[in-house]
Scaffold this motif. Structure first.
Motif, PDB file in Angstrom:
ATOM      1  N   ILE A 105      12.853   1.873  13.700  1.00  0.00           N
ATOM      2  CA  ILE A 105      12.930   2.050  11.457  1.00  0.00           C
ATOM      3  C   ILE A 105      11.389   2.295  10.923  1.00  0.00           C
ATOM      4  O   ILE A 105      11.802   2.380  10.364  1.00  0.00           O
ATOM      5  N   GLY A 106      11.424   0.805  11.519  1.00  0.00           N
ATOM      6  CA  GLY A 106       9.765   0.629  11.532  1.00  0.00           C
ATOM      7  C   GLY A 106       9.187   2.076  11.017  1.00  0.00           C
ATOM      8  O   GLY A 106       8.181   2.571  10.524  1.00  0.00           O
ATOM      9  N   TYR A 107       8.526   2.303  12.612  1.00  0.00           N
ATOM     10  CA  TYR A 107       7.829   3.628  12.468  1.00  0.00           C
ATOM     11  C   TYR A 107       8.404   4.811  11.883  1.00  0.00           C
ATOM     12  O   TYR A 107       7.769   5.445  10.809  1.00  0.00           O
ATOM     13  N   LEU A 108      10.018   4.657  11.269  1.00  0.00           N
ATOM     14  CA  LEU A 108       9.915   5.720  10.704  1.00  0.00           C
ATOM     15  C   LEU A 108       9.732   5.750   9.304  1.00  0.00           C
ATOM     16  O   LEU A 108       9.681   6.019   7.911  1.00  0.00           O
ATOM     17  N   GLN A 109      10.066   3.839   8.791  1.00  0.00           N
ATOM     18  CA  GLN A 109       9.429   3.345   7.467  1.00  0.00           C
ATOM     19  C   GLN A 109       8.298   4.049   7.291  1.00  0.00           C
ATOM     20  O   GLN A 109       8.057   4.127   6.304  1.00  0.00           O
ATOM     21  N   LEU A 110       7.295   3.860   8.146  1.00  0.00           N
ATOM     22  CA  LEU A 110       5.725   4.324   7.934  1.00  0.00           C
ATOM     23  C   LEU A 110       5.466   5.708   7.969  1.00  0.00           C
ATOM     24  O   LEU A 110       5.097   5.950   6.632  1.00  0.00           O
ATOM     25  N   ALA A 111       6.562   6.543   7.756  1.00  0.00           N
ATOM     26  CA  ALA A 111       5.785   7.784   7.715  1.00  0.00           C
ATOM     27  C   ALA A 111       6.896   8.226   6.242  1.00  0.00           C
ATOM     28  O   ALA A 111       6.448   8.822   5.893  1.00  0.00           O
ATOM     29  N   ALA A 136       0.321   0.534  -3.394  1.00  0.00           N
ATOM     30  CA  ALA A 136       1.594  -0.267  -3.054  1.00  0.00           C
ATOM     31  C   ALA A 136       1.635   0.787  -1.570  1.00  0.00           C
ATOM     32  O   ALA A 136       2.072  -0.027  -0.620  1.00  0.00           O
ATOM     33  N   THR A 137       1.202   2.137  -1.142  1.00  0.00           N
ATOM     34  CA  THR A 137       1.554   2.488   0.098  1.00  0.00           C
ATOM     35  C   THR A 137       1.050   1.756   1.163  1.00  0.00           C
ATOM     36  O   THR A 137       1.222   1.254   2.279  1.00  0.00           O
ATOM     37  N   LEU A 138      -0.779   1.097   1.402  1.00  0.00           N
ATOM     38  CA  LEU A 138      -0.702   0.471   1.879  1.00  0.00           C
ATOM     39  C   LEU A 138       0.089  -1.494   2.336  1.00  0.00           C
ATOM     40  O   LEU A 138      -0.639  -1.223   3.431  1.00  0.00           O
ATOM     41  N   ALA A 139       0.431  -1.391   1.306  1.00  0.00           N
ATOM     42  CA  ALA A 139       1.063  -2.583   1.211  1.00  0.00           C
ATOM     43  C   ALA A 139       2.472  -2.678   1.815  1.00  0.00           C
ATOM     44  O   ALA A 139       2.720  -3.735   3.274  1.00  0.00           O
ATOM     45  N   VAL A 140       2.905  -1.562   1.918  1.00  0.00           N
ATOM     46  CA  VAL A 140       4.384  -0.691   2.764  1.00  0.00           C
ATOM     47  C   VAL A 140       3.776  -0.768   4.400  1.00  0.00           C
ATOM     48  O   VAL A 140       4.005  -1.005   5.124  1.00  0.00           O
ATOM     49  N   ASP A 141       2.834  -0.201   4.133  1.00  0.00           N
ATOM     50  CA  ASP A 141       1.865   0.311   5.514  1.00  0.00           C
ATOM     51  C   ASP A 141       1.867  -1.592   6.406  1.00  0.00           C
ATOM     52  O   ASP A 141       2.164  -1.383   7.920  1.00  0.00           O
ATOM     53  N   LEU A 142       1.456  -2.188   5.342  1.00  0.00           N
ATOM     54  CA  LEU A 142       1.348  -3.488   6.200  1.00  0.00           C
ATOM     55  C   LEU A 142       2.533  -4.509   6.622  1.00  0.00           C
ATOM     56  O   LEU A 142       2.644  -5.197   7.912  1.00  0.00           O
ATOM     57  N   PHE A 143       2.873  -4.290   5.983  1.00  0.00           N
ATOM     58  CA  PHE A 143       4.389  -4.710   6.070  1.00  0.00           C
ATOM     59  C   PHE A 143       5.358  -3.670   7.381  1.00  0.00           C
ATOM     60  O   PHE A 143       6.379  -4.488   8.242  1.00  0.00           O
ATOM     61  N   SER A 144       4.844  -2.869   7.637  1.00  0.00           N
ATOM     62  CA  SER A 144       5.601  -2.626   8.329  1.00  0.00           C
ATOM     63  C   SER A 144       5.119  -1.956  10.038  1.00  0.00           C
ATOM     64  O   SER A 144       5.798  -2.993  10.533  1.00  0.00           O
ATOM     65  N   LEU A 145       3.218  -2.473   9.216  1.00  0.00           N
ATOM     66  CA  LEU A 145       3.629  -3.476  11.309  1.00  0.00           C
ATOM     67  C   LEU A 145       3.579  -3.923  11.195  1.00  0.00           C
ATOM     68  O   LEU A 145       3.153  -4.801  12.789  1.00  0.00           O
ATOM     69  N   GLY A 146       3.348  -5.403  10.291  1.00  0.00           N
ATOM     70  CA  GLY A 146       3.558  -6.781  10.286  1.00  0.00           C
ATOM     71  C   GLY A 146       5.056  -6.860  10.930  1.00  0.00           C
ATOM     72  O   GLY A 146       5.016  -7.013  12.232  1.00  0.00           O
ATOM     73  N   CYS A 147       6.412  -5.806  10.149  1.00  0.00           N
ATOM     74  CA  CYS A 147       7.472  -5.558  11.262  1.00  0.00           C
ATOM     75  C   CYS A 147       7.506  -5.552  12.285  1.00  0.00           C
ATOM     76  O   CYS A 147       8.184  -6.515  13.135  1.00  0.00           O
ATOM     77  N   ILE A 148       7.140  -4.543  12.795  1.00  0.00           N
ATOM     78  CA  ILE A 148       6.734  -3.834  14.528  1.00  0.00           C
ATOM     79  C   ILE A 148       6.416  -5.785  15.447  1.00  0.00           C
ATOM     80  O   ILE A 148       6.716  -5.312  16.362  1.00  0.00           O
ATOM     81  N   LEU A 149       5.217  -5.523  15.078  1.00  0.00           N
ATOM     82  CA  LEU A 149       4.505  -6.355  15.574  1.00  0.00           C
ATOM     83  C   LEU A 149       5.426  -8.136  16.033  1.00  0.00           C
ATOM     84  O   LEU A 149       5.444  -8.473  17.298  1.00  0.00           O
ATOM     85  N   VAL A 150       6.426  -7.947  14.456  1.00  0.00           N
ATOM     86  CA  VAL A 150       6.820  -9.429  15.242  1.00  0.00           C
ATOM     87  C   VAL A 150       7.830  -9.378  16.250  1.00  0.00           C
ATOM     88  O   VAL A 150       8.133  -9.912  16.814  1.00  0.00           O
TER      89      VAL A 150
END
Ligand SMILES: Nc1nc2c(ncn2[C@@H]2O[C@H](COP(=O)(O)OP(=O)(O)OP(=O)(O)O)[C@@H](O)[C@H]2O)c(=O)[nH]1
Length: 394
Positions: free
Chosen positions: A42-48, A70-84
């Motif tokens: 879902i994290g990857y899907l959210q990025l796309a 805003a896109t950058l913020a969501v990108d960073l957050f999604s990547l953060g989620c995936i890493l966590v």
């Protein structure tokens, strides 16, 4: 009438989500891998989706900078989620991070709505209303976290609308209604999915239990719990090499049954089996009930003295149990006679030959007066003579 009551009772019964705590932890352990995998996907899907959404917003809004930020913020957050998620966090961190990921989207949509033209506001507000759907249908958060997520989403949107929205009060009312319906649907969906998952988990658990039970019944003796012949053959499958086969038989067991009754005989066999099992030294030794009151031990060794020592240990351990046997001529206590033979196990197929040889030794022990150990062939080991007093050599 009764049917109606039963249906309502069943429905309320189904509403319960909780297992008892021990099962809850087991359920979490059993489903955690699939959950982490799904969340990462879902994290990857959210990025796309963020990037596709950004393109749409770029067309709707004049302010390109705010879209990029805003896109950058969501990108960073999604990547953060995936890493966590890669670090395999506990349930609280995992679910909270995913919930925060959804809220991040809500916040982004709320912020963007500040910059939207009034005529596009409904598109952005509808996007916000769809967030709880995303939670329930795609992410499938654990139910308590979904409740928290929905409450936080509705609160965020309500505060955002009250403070910043340019929409008219009537429009705001309809938007709030859409969001409330979406949140209710999300909660119901999330509850239903988790309920299904739990029911499936219970069914899987029951079928695993049945498979284990079937395996136990097939390969173990029902009375004593030790391996039966089939179980022994399976345990020996693939093994080959030298071994000692030890065959033990309870002395005068027919008389024991006749004297104390069949149930007492069963209890006696259980105690003897447990006692023999306690004498095993480890991985290289297997105990099985060969039949009636006969037990078989296979020892992975090429040294006959190990067989002699182990056979004597079994005999004296059973004797030390001190189970009264008034009908036995061998000291009024339950005893066993033991025969052992050294051989080579080529496959489970030649087991019968080895057992036959141990059986001849057992026969010699019975002939020698019982409660003693004999090996195969003629070289009898006068165990009581060697290890203590009593039975003489054959
Ligand atoms: N209670 C009980 N008895 C069993 C079970 N399996 C076999 N037996 C009994 O074990 C007895 C074996 O008797 P025999 O083969 O004559 O041997 P024995 O009386 O022990 O005499 P020896 O072996 O020569 O010392 C029979 O009476 C069987 O009914 C069981 O699972 N439970």
């Amino acid at each position: 009438m009764r049917c109606w009551h039963a249906a309502v009772a069943r429905w309320f019964g189904q509403l319960k989500l909780a297992f008892e705590p021990a099962l809850e932890a087991e359920f979490e352990r059993a489903t955690v891998r699939a959950r982490r995998y799904r969340y990462r996907r879902i994290g990857y899907l959210q990025l796309a989706m963020t990037h596709v959404g950004a393109l749409g917003l770029y067309a709707l809004l004049d302010n390109a900078t705010i879209v990029v930020l805003a896109t950058l913020a969501v990108d960073l957050f999604s990547l953060g989620c995936i890493l966590v998620l890669r670090r395999k966090p506990g349930v609280f961190v995992r679910e909270s991070v995913m919930m925060a990921g959804v809220l991040c989207w809500v916040l982004m949509a709320e912020t963007l709505s500040l910059y939207a033209h009034a005529r596009y506001l409904w598109i952005i507000q509808t996007a916000i209303a769809l967030q709880p759907f995303l939670m329930a249908a795609a992410i499938q958060l654990r139910f308590p976290y979904c409740v928290a997520g929905c409450v936080a989403t509705v609160a965020t949107v309500a505060v955002g609308n009250a403070l910043f929205s340019a929409a008219a009060p009537a429009e705001q009312f309809w938007m709030a209604l859409v969001q409330a319906v979406a949140a209710m649907y999300a909660l119901f969906g999330c509850w239903r999915l988790e309920q299904r998952e739990r029911v499936n988990y219970l069914a899987m658990r029951a079928s695993e239990h049945n498979a284990r039970e079937l395996d136990r019944l097939t390969h173990h003796d029902d009375l004593t719990g030790v391996l039966n012949r089939r179980g022994l053959r399976r345990a020996l499958a693939g093994l080959s090499g030298p071994c000692v086969v030890v065959l033990a038989d309870v002395d005068y067991f027919k008389r024991y049954n006749d004297h104390y009754g069949h149930l007492a005989g069963d209890r006696c066999l259980c105690r003897v089996a447990r006692c023999l099992s306690d004498t095993l030294a480890g991985d290289g030794e297997v105990l099985a009930r060969w039949g009636g009151e006969e037990f078989l031990v296979i020892i992975d060794t090429d040294r006959p003295e190990v067989g002699a020592e182990r056979a004597e240990r079994m005999r004296s351990a059973v004797r030390r149990l001190g189970i009264a046997h008034d009908a036995s001529p061998v000291g009024a206590m339950v005893s066993i006679s033991v025969g052992y033979a050294l051989g080579a196990l080529d496959s489970a197929d030649n087991l019968d030959d080895l057992v036959h040889r141990a059986d001849l030794a057992l026969y010699a022990a019975k002939q020698a007066g019982r409660n003693c150990v004999r090996d195969r062939p003629a070289s009898a080991v006068g165990v009581e003579g060697r290890y203590g007093a009593g039975i003489s050599r054959a």
